[in-house]
Design an enzyme around this catalytic site. Structure first.
Site, PDB file in Angstrom:
ATOM      1  N   ASN A 294      -6.245  -8.863  17.220  1.00  0.00           N
ATOM      2  CA  ASN A 294      -4.901  -9.362  17.490  1.00  0.00           C
ATOM      3  C   ASN A 294      -3.820  -8.293  17.403  1.00  0.00           C
ATOM      4  OD1 ASN A 294      -2.833 -11.592  17.695  1.00  0.00           O
ATOM      5  ND2 ASN A 294      -2.333 -10.800  15.667  1.00  0.00           N
TER       6      ASN A 294
ATOM      7  N   ASP B 111     -10.530 -12.337  12.273  1.00  0.00           N
ATOM      8  CA  ASP B 111      -9.181 -12.455  11.723  1.00  0.00           C
ATOM      9  C   ASP B 111      -8.214 -13.055  12.744  1.00  0.00           C
ATOM     10  OD1 ASP B 111      -7.339 -11.671   9.471  1.00  0.00           O
ATOM     11  OD2 ASP B 111      -6.416 -10.472  11.057  1.00  0.00           O
TER      12      ASP B 111
ATOM     13  N   HIS C 249      -3.896 -16.798  16.668  1.00  0.00           N
ATOM     14  CA  HIS C 249      -2.848 -15.966  17.258  1.00  0.00           C
ATOM     15  C   HIS C 249      -3.303 -15.287  18.547  1.00  0.00           C
ATOM     16  CE1 HIS C 249      -0.218 -16.554  13.831  1.00  0.00           C
ATOM     17  NE2 HIS C 249      -1.256 -16.321  13.048  1.00  0.00           N
TER      18      HIS C 249
ATOM     19  N   GLU D  61     -11.037 -17.276  11.023  1.00  0.00           N
ATOM     20  CA  GLU D  61      -9.885 -17.546  10.165  1.00  0.00           C
ATOM     21  C   GLU D  61      -8.779 -18.130  11.038  1.00  0.00           C
ATOM     22  OE1 GLU D  61      -5.999 -15.837   8.092  1.00  0.00           O
ATOM     23  OE2 GLU D  61      -6.947 -15.106   9.930  1.00  0.00           O
TER      24      GLU D  61
END
Length: 554
Positions: A161, A271, A275, A314
């Site tokens: 990300n 992770d 997003h 996550e």
């Protein structure tokens, strides 16, 4: 004569019910592994154990970090050493999840609390290199080899990300690769995905379909390190094989998949999933799975078994109570369909405040209902949750009981099992990131009415029992009794069947009802208290009070 008969009958009854201290019976054939029952040990590489002082970063007087925001010396070799010493095996650990190992930004950022460095691994500078402060490629190869020899899988934390922050000492990724605004507002999907998490944390243009060239600073770096031609050749092969455009995220996906091809890691912890657009994770899963199958075919002697590649996501504030969906506000998304085996469950710390039965029955209903074929990874504390369960470590035994006996996967955050402090003198998430408290183990430090050794032993007994009995995390749950609270878990897979009974908060001279799980005359072993029982009238009699009884037929 009548008195003699009464005494004889009572003696016979008690001989069936009284506990007998005996060594643990020999372990049966290894229980089949399933991620539904996995115990995952999550450690911050820099904060676990220093196995190689020669790679330690020295903070000079001019670059002193804020409390707990600098490098402290933990490394890959330290993890390998603890695997060899049996620390993870003694906890029943199935997999080790390590924070990102890629090369971090050079220098620091000022976050208002003083200088902060990339010790945590989430501030990437170069996805194609390991950070020398964590170790070398040879160190990682050795780690995976030793872990697999000990039946332990390795999960690498991966980030697609964002890069690391821009510092005065480092080069910035070009605008064709990253954006620096707007800040995420979390109102809907757009304001959660197409934005930057915090100031000065460049966001990868994962949405872009525009092809880009390699950044100049990466080209210069690779040339100085003598690997430019090899890296470019591998990229040519990657884009030809996949047919993907040369977009920023497709470069990064190649570099992440290399961890499988080169080191044989067993899975990814991904992770900041929410997003990034869902297609990114679908692509990662497709390519990671293909690379993993190729690796297993090429190196069958290097892998533990034939398990598929594992990905746990996550999705911050994903709750098991929502089933398969995450709600952005304007639309709901099922990330499981994009290849994720599991999601980190942010519900557990709230469910852990409820009664055992309320918690266990909820997880049984969901994991064997809407989530069938998928699972969750429960946690009590973590590296970035400022409101963990039992933050002051006042209930370390209960924390272990709830986490390791709950259905689904269990994530032990390093030091949960030793009551490592989560409230050191620091700001923000740094309070959660102190060095592993090995000294407390060595000195058997007192923690209220308990010692560190007693706390660790409790977690070890539960963890090993969980590992040996997939019914704990993957089986069907059924309450048997309220007082003491007793339940069974039963798991079947093909010809394999696993049945256990667990009783909690057992008082002295208690009779533990076993329901219909075991027939009279069945010999049971309590793996927590190391005692043997024989079932009589569907129950056993327990003389001494104990927080846990872990029963299985022998």
């Amino acid at each position: 004569m009548r008195l003699f008969l009464v005494v004889s009958i009572l003696s016979m009854l008690f001989s069936c019910n009284d506990a007998e201290f005996v060594p643990a019976p020999p372990a049966e054939d290894q229980a089949p592994f399933t991620w539904d029952n996995a115990t995952v040990y999550f450690l911050m590489t820099d904060r676990f154990f220093d196995g190689d002082p020669t790679n330690n970063y020295v903070h000079t007087e001019a670059n002193q970090p804020a409390p707990y925001r600098g490098y402290q010396g933990g490394d890959i070799k330290g993890v390998t050493q603890k695997i060899r010493e049996g620390y993870f095996a003694d906890l029943g650990v199935d997999a080790i999840w390590m924070t990102p190992l890629v090369e971090q930004i050079d220098g620091s950022v000022d976050e208002g609390t003083g200088m902060s460095f990339g010790f945590h691994g989430y501030w990437t500078r170069d996805w194609t290199a390991l950070d020398e402060k964590f170790g070398t490629e040879a160190d990682l190869t050795e780690l995976v080899t030793v872990a697999h020899e000990n039946g332990i899988r390795i999960l690498i934390d991966v980030v697609a990300n964002h890069t690391g922050p821009v510092t005065a000492l480092d080069s910035q990724w070009p605008e064709s690769w990253v954006k620096t605004g707007p800040r995420c507002a979390y109102v809907d999907a757009e304001t959660t995905i197409n934005c930057t998490l915090v100031e000065n944390l460049p966001d990868i243009r994962t949405e872009s379909e525009e092809e880009v060239e390699l950044p100049e600073f990466i080209i210069e770096k690779w040339k100085s390190e003598g690997r430019y031609e090899r890296e470019v050749e591998e990229l040519e092969a990657w884009f030809e094989m996949t047919g993907y455009k040369r977009t920023p995220v497709n470069y990064i996906l190649k570099w992440l998949v290399d961890f499988i091809r080169e080191f044989g890691v067993d899975g990814f912890r991904v992770d900041t999933v929410k997003h990034t657009e869902e297609f990114v994770w679908a692509r990662l899963w497709k390519q990671a799975s293909a690379a993993w199958e190729t690796y297993k075919d090429q190196y069958p002697e290097k892998v533990i078994d034939d398990q598929p590649f594992y990905m746990v996501g996550e999705v911050y504030n994903y709750f098991i109570g929502n089933g398969r969906l995450y709600d952005y506000g304007d639309r709901k998304v099922d990330f499981f369909k994009d290849g994720f085996t599991s999601m980190i469950n942010f519900d557990f710390k709230y469910d852990a405040t409820k009664s055992y039965e309320e918690m266990f029955s909820k997880y049984d209903r969901l994991l064997h209902g809407e989530l069938t074929g998928k699972t969750v990874l429960n946690y009590a504390s973590s590296h970035d949750d400022g409101s963990p369960y039992d933050k002051m470590r006042e209930r370390p035994l209960e924390t272990g009981t709830r986490l390791l006996l709950c259905q689904g996967g269990a994530q032990i955050f390093y030091g949960d099992e030793t009551a490592r402090s989560l409230s050191v003198s620091a700001d923000g998430d740094a309070v959660l990131r102190s060095f592993m408290n090995w000294d407390d183990i060595d000195t058997n430090r007192s923690r209220g009415d308990l010692t560190t050794e007693e706390i660790l032993e409790h977690w070890q007994k539960l963890g090993v029992f969980r590992k040996q009995n997939p019914a704990i995390g993957a089986g069907r749950h059924l309450q048997i009794d309220d007082t003491p609270y007793t339940f069974s878990r039963i798991y079947s897979a093909g010809d394999y069947k696993n049945e256990v009974v667990v009783s909690l908060r057992v008082r002295e001279n208690a009779r533990v009802d076993l329901g219909t799980v075991y027939e009279d005359g069945t010999e049971l072993y309590d793996y927590y208290n190391e005692r043997k029982y024989t079932v009589s009238n569907g129950e056993i009699r327990v003389e001494d009070a104990t927080p846990v009884i872990l029963l299985k037929a022998i």
